[in-house]
Design an enzyme around this catalytic site. Structure first.
Site, PDB file in Angstrom:
ATOM      1  N   CYS A   5       0.862  -1.173   0.000  1.00 14.31           N
ATOM      2  CA  CYS A   5       0.000   0.000   0.000  1.00 14.31           C
ATOM      3  C   CYS A   5       0.903   1.230   0.000  1.00 14.31           C
ATOM      4  O   CYS A   5       2.116   1.112   0.124  1.00 14.31           O
ATOM      5  CB  CYS A   5      -0.898  -0.032   1.233  1.00 14.31           C
ATOM      6  SG  CYS A   5      -2.512   0.678   0.957  1.00 14.31           S
ATOM      7  N   CYS A  55      -4.063  -0.345  -3.041  1.00  9.57           N
ATOM      8  CA  CYS A  55      -4.524   0.997  -3.392  1.00  9.57           C
ATOM      9  C   CYS A  55      -3.950   1.355  -4.755  1.00  9.57           C
ATOM     10  O   CYS A  55      -2.960   0.781  -5.192  1.00  9.57           O
ATOM     11  CB  CYS A  55      -4.113   2.018  -2.327  1.00  9.57           C
ATOM     12  SG  CYS A  55      -2.344   2.342  -2.218  1.00  9.57           S
ATOM     13  N   CYS A  99       4.321   0.291  -7.900  1.00  6.90           N
ATOM     14  CA  CYS A  99       4.840  -0.966  -7.379  1.00  6.90           C
ATOM     15  C   CYS A  99       6.251  -1.197  -7.907  1.00  6.90           C
ATOM     16  O   CYS A  99       6.493  -1.124  -9.111  1.00  6.90           O
ATOM     17  CB  CYS A  99       3.934  -2.122  -7.798  1.00  6.90           C
ATOM     18  SG  CYS A  99       4.427  -3.714  -7.120  1.00  6.90           S
TER      19      CYS A  99
END
Length: 145
Positions: A10, A82, A89
């Site tokens: 997240c 999210c 990422c």
């Protein structure tokens, strides 16, 4: 039988990913080896700790951390929780698969709350949604296309 290694990712590793890690460790430890991290580090959210305790899961000993701080980067799955984490990422080597399961951000939803009880409502809702998702692991994971 080896456990499925899952990293919940997240933005700040303060709330949603901490809840997912806590539930995975409490409910699925025989099947899942759970970790959590953030693309930033915001500290453990005390309201997340509180609502998880209400659900019987103690996450007070967990800490907000970056991916780089984890003892391993070898995961079967990285699950972004999210949109920001999904877009930012980091790269994971090897056979790591990615999945996205977005949840609302409780701190953002609670920002204008008139009382603590009103502020806790979105935390509880998202906690329950995350629990339902984690209960389906690892079979509920589907790779991103």
């Amino acid at each position: 039988m080896s456990r499925t290694r899952i990293l919940f990712l997240c933005t700040g590793n303060s709330c949603r990913s901490q809840m997912a890690e806590g539930f995975a460790r409490a409910l699925k430890s025989a099947e899942v080896e759970a970790w959590s991290a953030g693309v930033e580090k915001h500290g453990l959210n005390p309201l997340a700790v509180r609502v998880m305790a209400e659900a019987g899961v103690d996450i007070s000993g967990q800490a907000s951390k970056l991916v780089e701080e984890l003892p391993t980067r070898e995961f079967d799955w990285v699950v972004t929780l999210c949109g920001h984490a999904g877009e930012n990422c980091p790269f994971f080597p090897g056979r790591t698969r990615r999945a996205h399961k977005g949840f609302d951000d409780p701190p953002a939803l609670a920002a204008g709350a008139a009382s603590e009880e009103e502020a806790l409502a979105p935390y509880r809702r998202v906690r329950d949604e995350i629990r339902a998702f984690v209960e389906g692991l690892p079979g509920a994971l589907k790779p991103e296309e």
